[in-house]
Design a protein around this motif. Structure first.
Motif, PDB file in Angstrom:
ATOM      1  N   ASN A  54       0.829  -1.209   0.000  1.00 20.14           N
ATOM      2  CA  ASN A  54       0.000   0.000   0.000  1.00 20.14           C
ATOM      3  C   ASN A  54       0.863   1.258   0.000  1.00 20.14           C
ATOM      4  OD1 ASN A  54      -2.314  -1.541  -0.001  1.00 20.14           O
ATOM      5  ND2 ASN A  54      -2.999  -0.919   2.030  1.00 20.14           N
ATOM      6  N   ARG A  55       1.881   1.292   0.857  1.00 16.18           N
ATOM      7  CA  ARG A  55       2.763   2.463   0.929  1.00 16.18           C
ATOM      8  C   ARG A  55       3.480   2.684  -0.391  1.00 16.18           C
ATOM      9  NH1 ARG A  55       7.906   3.988   1.402  1.00 16.18           N
ATOM     10  NH2 ARG A  55       8.341   5.891   2.579  1.00 16.18           N
ATOM     11  N   LYS A  77      -3.434  -2.976  -8.888  1.00 19.13           N
ATOM     12  CA  LYS A  77      -2.032  -3.195  -8.525  1.00 19.13           C
ATOM     13  C   LYS A  77      -1.893  -3.909  -7.184  1.00 19.13           C
ATOM     14  CE  LYS A  77      -0.170  -0.478 -11.813  1.00 19.13           C
ATOM     15  NZ  LYS A  77       0.713  -0.932 -12.829  1.00 19.13           N
ATOM     16  N   GLY A  78      -3.020  -4.148  -6.490  1.00 18.94           N
ATOM     17  CA  GLY A  78      -2.989  -4.871  -5.228  1.00 18.94           C
ATOM     18  C   GLY A  78      -3.268  -4.023  -3.996  1.00 18.94           C
ATOM     19  N   PHE A  79      -3.607  -2.751  -4.178  1.00 23.05           N
ATOM     20  CA  PHE A  79      -3.911  -1.865  -3.053  1.00 23.05           C
ATOM     21  C   PHE A  79      -5.145  -2.367  -2.309  1.00 23.05           C
ATOM     22  CE2 PHE A  79      -5.928   1.907  -1.184  1.00 23.05           C
ATOM     23  CZ  PHE A  79      -4.875   2.424  -0.462  1.00 23.05           C
ATOM     24  N   ASN A  80      -5.078  -2.386  -0.976  1.00 21.08           N
ATOM     25  CA  ASN A  80      -6.208  -2.782  -0.150  1.00 21.08           C
ATOM     26  C   ASN A  80      -6.432  -1.688   0.886  1.00 21.08           C
ATOM     27  OD1 ASN A  80      -7.992  -3.912   1.710  1.00 21.08           O
ATOM     28  ND2 ASN A  80      -7.168  -5.971   1.439  1.00 21.08           N
ATOM     29  N   SER A  81      -7.534  -0.955   0.753  1.00 20.42           N
ATOM     30  CA  SER A  81      -7.795   0.212   1.605  1.00 20.42           C
ATOM     31  C   SER A  81      -8.102  -0.156   3.054  1.00 20.42           C
ATOM     32  CB  SER A  81      -8.945   1.034   1.028  1.00 20.42           C
ATOM     33  OG  SER A  81     -10.138   0.268   1.018  1.00 20.42           O
ATOM     34  N   ARG A  82      -8.291  -1.430   3.357  1.00 16.28           N
ATOM     35  CA  ARG A  82      -8.573  -1.844   4.735  1.00 16.28           C
ATOM     36  C   ARG A  82      -7.305  -1.935   5.585  1.00 16.28           C
ATOM     37  NH1 ARG A  82     -11.549  -7.223   4.134  1.00 16.28           N
ATOM     38  NH2 ARG A  82      -9.985  -7.392   2.514  1.00 16.28           N
ATOM     39  N   PHE A  83      -6.137  -1.771   4.966  1.00 14.76           N
ATOM     40  CA  PHE A  83      -4.880  -1.844   5.696  1.00 14.76           C
ATOM     41  C   PHE A  83      -4.261  -0.450   5.763  1.00 14.76           C
ATOM     42  CE2 PHE A  83      -5.689  -6.113   4.470  1.00 14.76           C
ATOM     43  CZ  PHE A  83      -5.105  -6.908   5.442  1.00 14.76           C
ATOM     44  N   PHE A  84      -4.205   0.124   6.969  1.00 15.50           N
ATOM     45  CA  PHE A  84      -3.642   1.456   7.164  1.00 15.50           C
ATOM     46  C   PHE A  84      -3.034   1.527   8.556  1.00 15.50           C
ATOM     47  CE2 PHE A  84      -8.105   1.519   8.255  1.00 15.50           C
ATOM     48  CZ  PHE A  84      -8.149   2.182   9.465  1.00 15.50           C
TER      49      PHE A  84
END
Length: 125
Positions: A54-55, A77-84
């Motif tokens: 994500n970063r 591209k594999g971004f998952n908005s649930r991980f922050f």
């Protein structure tokens, strides 16, 4: 008593010490790699891997400090908005989610999901 043992990786007969498990360092390494690849990934590793991805994506797409990107572009591209890692709420009440120093806010404009990407600033503390 002579129990004939075999290499755990290549199955060739072992010669030498009674507690020997592998015929050489290459077989030991190959066995450990095979074991690692078949073992389920630990939860911590999954989270860490996703945060790093994500970063990396937020950094790559935010070259200007504040950018708007279609959600599908990042998600492909594999971004998952649930991980922050943390969040910040601005004066308008919008909550930006952050992955370390890169933040995003999900918005919907004209039925298209988008992310507003920002970078962490000192005044956000």
């Amino acid at each position: 008593m002579n129990d004939q043992k075999e290499c755990l990786y290549c199955k060739l007969p072992l010669v030498g010490r009674a507690d020997k498990k592998f015929c050489d360092p290459q077989c030991k390494s190959a066995y450990q790699y095979q074991k690692f690849k078949t073992a389920p990934q630990k939860f911590y590793n999954k989270v860490s891997t996703q945060l790093k991805l994500n970063r990396k994506l937020l950094k790559a797409y935010n070259k200007g400090g504040k950018v708007i990107v279609r959600a599908e572009v990042l998600q492909e591209k594999g971004f998952n908005s649930r991980f922050f890692t943390h969040y910040w709420k601005n004066k308008k009440g919008h909550v930006y989610l952050f992955v370390f120093e890169y933040g995003y806010l999900k918005k919907k404009e004209h039925n298209i999901e988008k992310y507003i990407l920002i970078t962490w600033q000192d005044y956000m503390q």
